[in-house]
Design a protein around this motif. Structure first.
Motif, PDB file in Angstrom:
ATOM      1  N   GLU A   1      58.368  28.914  -5.084  1.00 41.27           N
ATOM      2  CA  GLU A   1      59.414  28.807  -4.140  1.00 41.27           C
ATOM      3  C   GLU A   1      60.523  29.837  -4.071  1.00 41.27           C
ATOM      4  N   LEU A   2      60.509  30.527  -3.038  1.00 38.91           N
ATOM      5  CA  LEU A   2      61.579  31.569  -2.820  1.00 38.91           C
ATOM      6  C   LEU A   2      62.517  31.314  -1.630  1.00 38.91           C
TER       7      LEU A   2
ATOM      8  N   PRO B   1      50.439  40.214  -4.623  1.00 39.51           N
ATOM      9  CA  PRO B   1      49.608  39.237  -5.285  1.00 39.51           C
ATOM     10  C   PRO B   1      49.853  37.749  -4.945  1.00 39.51           C
ATOM     11  N   GLU B   2      51.190  37.488  -4.369  1.00 39.55           N
ATOM     12  CA  GLU B   2      51.576  36.301  -3.855  1.00 39.55           C
ATOM     13  C   GLU B   2      51.215  36.067  -2.435  1.00 39.55           C
ATOM     14  N   GLY B   3      50.305  36.742  -1.733  1.00 39.19           N
ATOM     15  CA  GLY B   3      49.876  36.645  -0.508  1.00 39.19           C
ATOM     16  C   GLY B   3      50.672  37.192   0.528  1.00 39.19           C
ATOM     17  N   TRP B   4      51.782  37.960   0.129  1.00 43.43           N
ATOM     18  CA  TRP B   4      52.738  38.713   1.040  1.00 43.43           C
ATOM     19  C   TRP B   4      51.872  39.955   1.718  1.00 43.43           C
TER      20      TRP B   4
ATOM     21  N   HIS C   1      55.843  35.731   5.417  1.00 41.62           N
ATOM     22  CA  HIS C   1      55.667  36.409   4.430  1.00 41.62           C
ATOM     23  C   HIS C   1      55.292  37.673   4.499  1.00 41.62           C
ATOM     24  N   TYR C   2      56.150  38.546   5.322  1.00 37.66           N
ATOM     25  CA  TYR C   2      56.054  39.624   5.630  1.00 37.66           C
ATOM     26  C   TYR C   2      57.117  40.591   4.985  1.00 37.66           C
TER      27      TYR C   2
ATOM     28  N   LYS D   1      67.560  38.579  -5.378  1.00 43.04           N
ATOM     29  CA  LYS D   1      68.099  37.928  -4.236  1.00 43.04           C
ATOM     30  C   LYS D   1      67.195  37.141  -3.448  1.00 43.04           C
ATOM     31  N   LEU D   2      65.742  37.500  -3.544  1.00 37.91           N
ATOM     32  CA  LEU D   2      64.642  36.667  -2.995  1.00 37.91           C
ATOM     33  C   LEU D   2      64.635  35.454  -3.778  1.00 37.91           C
ATOM     34  N   GLY D   3      64.872  35.313  -5.004  1.00 38.56           N
ATOM     35  CA  GLY D   3      64.708  34.259  -6.069  1.00 38.56           C
ATOM     36  C   GLY D   3      63.330  34.358  -6.725  1.00 38.56           C
TER      37      GLY D   3
END
Length: 181
Positions: free
Chosen positions: A2-3, A31-34, A79-80, A176-178
């Motif tokens: 969760e971001l 690796p998280e799909g971004w 997720h870009y 900042k993104l978490g």
């Protein structure tokens, strides 16, 4: 994971570290799909300029296409990470987009970066920076209106890459993104 944000924009002028940050974020987020894209690369591909694309070298229609493409990627895809001078300005109303402005308070460092990157003289690098920034902002003001495109009010983070190295900069963004590894 969760971001806090679903997207990231990276904006700034010539030789402030936009591509470096884009590349460094790939290590954690890809690796998280971004997904990742560069507005500068789109301009270079369109204009066939390999070193320094100028906004005036593309049509208003192409500038509007880039703007619409940026909006679509941020609102429809998600997720870009988008690196482009005006990406943060274009996304200024998008609450789920982390908008980053990179600056470099020491012009000598920017000049050195351009001279080394493009293999040109210091005098040529000064000219490249001045010409690109002046021409781009003039063209964008003609198209979009009299905005300060790099006003901090449009961004969540303003990072000075003179005092923040590449790894520190990516760390600030991921915090900042978490992002938690």
């Amino acid at each position: 994971m969760e971001l806090k944000f679903n997207n990231i924009t990276i904006s700034g002028g010539v030789a402030v570290g936009k591509n470096t940050l884009l590349d460094n974020l790939k290590l954690s987020l890809q690796p998280e799909g971004w997904k990742f894209t560069s507005g500068g690369q789109l301009n270079r591909d369109f204009t066939k300029e390999n070193i320094s694309p100028h906004a005036a070298n593309v049509s208003e229609e192409f500038n509007r296409y880039i703007e619409q493409r940026t909006e679509d990627l941020l609102t429809k895809e998600g997720h870009y990470v988008i690196e482009a001078w005006l990406a943060g300005f274009v996304a200024r109303e998008f609450k789920d987009t982390l908008r980053i402005l990179l600056v470099c308070k020491d012009d000598r460092l920017r000049i050195d970066r351009v001279a080394n990157r493009d293999r040109i003289t210091i005098a040529e690098a000064k000219e490249v920076i001045s010409k690109r920034e002046n021409e781009n902002f003039k063209e964008w003001r003609r198209i979009y209106g009299d905005y300060d495109f790099f006003s901090p009010e449009y961004y969540h983070l303003v990072i000075d890459t003179y005092s923040s190295g590449p790894m520190e900069t990516v760390g600030i963004v991921l915090d900042k993104l978490g992002y938690k590894k």
